[in-house]
Design a protein around this motif. Structure first.
Motif: not given
Length: 490
Positions: A410-419, A435-442
């Motif tokens: 969470l440190k970068p203040a981006r969305g995160v999908l954790f799988v 597809r949301w890679g510019d806003r969400v980290d997987t």
């Protein structure tokens, strides 16, 4: 369209919001009318959720070793050690110390704080806001896409925007003094004595803070007339302890005036922190709720300025945080009546002390004060953790075998999908999120052993930048709707 944002007020809320916006890739400037930090501290700690908010940006460690404190509800002790979740708050951190840490963070991020800049007015257009100010070089103007008032209870931004601030007038008050050179018995959560309540605790480096509520005294309307002698006289009458010879650092008073802004957003004008809610101090909630306002608003405003916010995203700042403010008003008013009323309240205090022995009651009251009971309506789904926060200290084991915690994600203040390996169609999940890679980290990995064993541990989850869970599996709802709802179209 004018870009960026202007924040009015360099208190903890304004500073936290500035950092969040900068992490979101937005140019931001902070205007503060004071020439330097006052060094005064109405707040002397923060709640558990505020500590988690700092932690998920890597800031909590900057406070050094902190003192974790037990809690109460209106003076009724709650044993946090018997609760499943960690509700312990942080005590003994003066507000100016919090501001120093946040200012240091902003300096690293390259955020400009302009002191001695007093806002005189603003004009709003369809594509931005122009703020008029008086600064060291005279009058000037600053333009931006949005203006946020984090300028306290007497907010000029709120007043100029014409936003109502309804509530309840004062019925009682407290006196406060920071003193050195006195032998004061510690009363960290307060102690009822004949005639009212007294509180005393170590502030820092031999400085004690004393607080009194005396049923025969009302705080003066003009604080310039308040003297330490008045406070010391009342302290001696109530406790038998003489403090008159102490060195005095600061004296102040406050009341139980309770108000909440009718709107947190009006066009391109937004409010956060004390500009939206004031109340009697109880459990370090004021600044703490304000910091959570800032983290809720920051990523949404950044997304709006950057042009990818889905329709209505910025309005969810009001729809999510205004109800939190309403509950804050209710619980602080309830605590004030419970704690500061006279002997006639003793039967209710006794009943409350019995009730908090029940784990469900204790969790409910503790969660209201700690901020851990906040759950947002994030859309379709029935997973039991949906809308709740994800603890930043939750341990993880990443796919490469390296240890990590949620705070690292969470440190970068981006969305995160954790799988995790338990997720069905994990390849499809990752492909969708890409597809949301510019806003969400997987991120792929697994929960550490303790969390993995929890019966409601998600197989996969989508976390918003503010740390709240927007989607979790297994669930009948899929991730794409949550991604579109919170991170826009792609």
């Amino acid at each position: 369209m004018a870009k960026g944002a202007i924040i009015v007020g360099a208190g903890p809320v304004g500073l936290m919001l500035a950092g969040e916006l900068k992490l979101g890739g937005v140019d931001v400037v902070v205007l503060e009318k004071l020439p330097a930090p006052s060094g005064e501290s109405r707040g002397v700690g923060f709640t558990r959720r505020a500590a988690e908010v700092f932690d998920q940006r890597g800031l909590l460690e900057r406070f050094g070793d902190v003192e974790w404190a037990q809690g109460h509800f209106g003076g009724v002790h709650i044993d946090f050690s018997k609760l499943d979740d960690n509700h312990f708050s942080v005590r003994g951190i003066p507000q100016f110390r919090t501001e120093e840490i946040l200012e240091g963070w902003l300096k690293e991020l390259g955020v400009e704080i302009r002191r001695e800049h007093e806002v005189l007015g603003f004009r709003e257009s369809e594509d931005g806001v122009v703020v008029e100010y008086e600064g060291p070089a005279g009058r000037g103007e600053e333009s931006a896409g949005y203006l946020v008032g984090c300028d306290g209870a007497r907010s000029i931004v709120r007043r100029l925007a014409g936003i109502d601030f309804p509530g309840w007038e004062p019925t009682r008050g407290m006196y406060m003094a920071d003193i050195v050179g006195a032998d004061v018995r510690q009363r960290p959560i307060g102690e009822r004595v004949p005639g009212g309540m007294v509180m005393a605790f170590n502030l820092e480096d031999g400085v004690h803070r004393i607080v009194i509520h005396n049923e025969s005294l009302r705080p003066p309307q003009d604080k310039s007339g308040l003297t330490f002698e008045t406070i010391a006289d009342a302290w001696q009458d109530m406790t038998g302890e003489r403090l008159h010879g102490a060195e005095v650092r600061w004296v102040s008073s406050f009341t139980d005036t309770t108000r909440q802004a009718a709107r947190y957003r009006k066009g391109r004008i937004l409010l956060a922190g004390d500009a939206t809610h004031i109340h009697m101090p109880a459990g370090a909630q004021g600044m703490s709720v304000g910091v959570q306002d800032a983290v809720n608003l920051g990523w949404k405003l950044a997304a709006t300025i950057n042009g990818w916010a889905p329709e209505g995203l910025l309005d969810t700042f009001h729809s999510e945080r205004h109800p939190v403010g309403e509950l804050l008003m209710r619980n602080t008013r309830a605590q004030t009546k419970l704690y500061l009323s006279g002997e006639e309240m003793e039967p209710l205090r006794a009943v409350m002390q019995e009730l908090v022995q029940d784990a469900a009651v204790a969790r409910h009251l503790a969660g209201q004060v700690s901020g851990l009971d906040v759950r947002y309506d994030v859309g379709p789904g029935s997973h039991p953790r949906l809308g709740l926060r994800l603890r930043p200290d939750t341990p993880l084991k990443l796919t490469d075998g390296s240890p990590a915690t949620v705070r690292d994600l969470l440190k970068p203040a981006r969305g995160v999908l954790f799988v995790t390996p338990a997720a069905a169609d994990s390849d499809a999940l990752r492909a969708t999120a890409a597809r949301w890679g510019d806003r969400v980290d997987t991120v792929t990995g697994d929960w550490a052993q303790g969390e993995q064993a929890a019966p409601d541990a998600p197989h996969a989850l989508l976390v918003r930048p503010d740390g709240h869970i927007a989607w979790a599996a297994p669930d009948e709802a899929g991730p794409q709707e949550a991604l579109e709802r919170w991170f826009g179209a792609v």
